[in-house]
Design a protein around this motif. Sequence first.
Motif, PDB file in Angstrom:
ATOM      1  N   PRO A 222       1.004  -1.149   0.178  1.00  0.00           N
ATOM      2  CA  PRO A 222       0.032  -0.034   0.062  1.00  0.00           C
ATOM      3  C   PRO A 222       0.700   1.369   0.109  1.00  0.00           C
ATOM      4  O   PRO A 222       2.050   1.373   0.691  1.00  0.00           O
ATOM      5  N   MET A 223       0.454   2.242  -0.915  1.00  0.00           N
ATOM      6  CA  MET A 223       1.097   3.755  -1.050  1.00  0.00           C
ATOM      7  C   MET A 223       0.247   4.763  -0.993  1.00  0.00           C
ATOM      8  O   MET A 223      -0.973   4.515  -1.508  1.00  0.00           O
ATOM      9  N   PRO A 224       0.600   5.859  -0.366  1.00  0.00           N
ATOM     10  CA  PRO A 224      -0.314   6.949  -0.638  1.00  0.00           C
ATOM     11  C   PRO A 224      -0.421   7.606  -2.156  1.00  0.00           C
ATOM     12  O   PRO A 224       0.333   6.884  -2.920  1.00  0.00           O
ATOM     13  N   ALA A 225      -1.636   8.288  -2.217  1.00  0.00           N
ATOM     14  CA  ALA A 225      -1.797   8.574  -3.773  1.00  0.00           C
ATOM     15  C   ALA A 225      -0.896   9.179  -4.536  1.00  0.00           C
ATOM     16  O   ALA A 225      -0.399   8.998  -5.516  1.00  0.00           O
ATOM     17  N   SER A 226      -0.054  10.123  -3.943  1.00  0.00           N
ATOM     18  CA  SER A 226       1.197  10.797  -4.171  1.00  0.00           C
ATOM     19  C   SER A 226       2.381   9.844  -4.799  1.00  0.00           C
ATOM     20  O   SER A 226       2.942  10.329  -5.787  1.00  0.00           O
ATOM     21  N   GLU A 227       2.366   8.800  -4.139  1.00  0.00           N
ATOM     22  CA  GLU A 227       3.415   7.848  -4.607  1.00  0.00           C
ATOM     23  C   GLU A 227       2.957   6.994  -5.460  1.00  0.00           C
ATOM     24  O   GLU A 227       3.997   6.714  -6.481  1.00  0.00           O
TER      25      GLU A 227
END
Length: 261
Positions: A222-227
């Motif tokens: 899982p990653m934040p949207a920016s990444e």
Amino acid sequence: MSKIVATGKTVEDAVEQGLAQWGVSRDHVSVQILSQPSKGFLGLFGVKEAKVELTLLSSSAGGDELKRDFSSKKQAAPALELQETPAEPKKTAAVSSLSEDKTVYAEKHSGEDPYQEAISFLMETGKAMGLDITVDVEHGKEFSILHISGSGLGLMIGRRGQTLDALQYLANIVANRYSDNYVRIVLDAENFRERRKKTLEDLADRLAGRAVKTRKEIVLEPMPASERKVIHFRLQNHAQVKTFSKGEEPNRRIVITLKQQ
């Protein structure tokens, strides 16, 4: 002399609260400012109200009657309202001090710069974390970058930038409390954003190669949207693989899979 302590969001509000309790006008009291209002820790928590002490002036017209009425919990306001011409407020030192303080407070809190408020928030946060930092702002067309510099910034960056992202979220909340138009702030420390972008681009290239070699789809953590955006952009023109996201926040992740031939 009779005294009363009152509080309010501003010094003026505190004074009005005290006057309302006595039912008297400003010229019948002297005012001592006990404490100024403050925004509290980090500009968000522990907001402190203004506190003032009002003293009923014995020299005021009708002062003795007012004190007696206060002792018996009666309101003196109706008697004052019968005067055809209200008495001109006396320019006592206490009232003058209150007027000057009100002016200073208004100048201090009117037209705050949202970016400076965000910087103050970050400076206070750094201090609370035991760090000595400086923050510079770089304005852009779509967003502004707050560059944090100092020693020990790994504590503010956190694992894979998670702490920095959390501080960025809070900095945006603080800034937009003081702006009529929405402002967007990106937080950076020790050029972390650019270094993280390079790491993600290298990861995207490496995993795309693995997907081609194994002929299997690759599911990232899982990653934040920016990444996720960085990886999508890196592989959008790849000849053999494509990307898409699946799952719900905060567990949304990228999938790298082969393009259909």
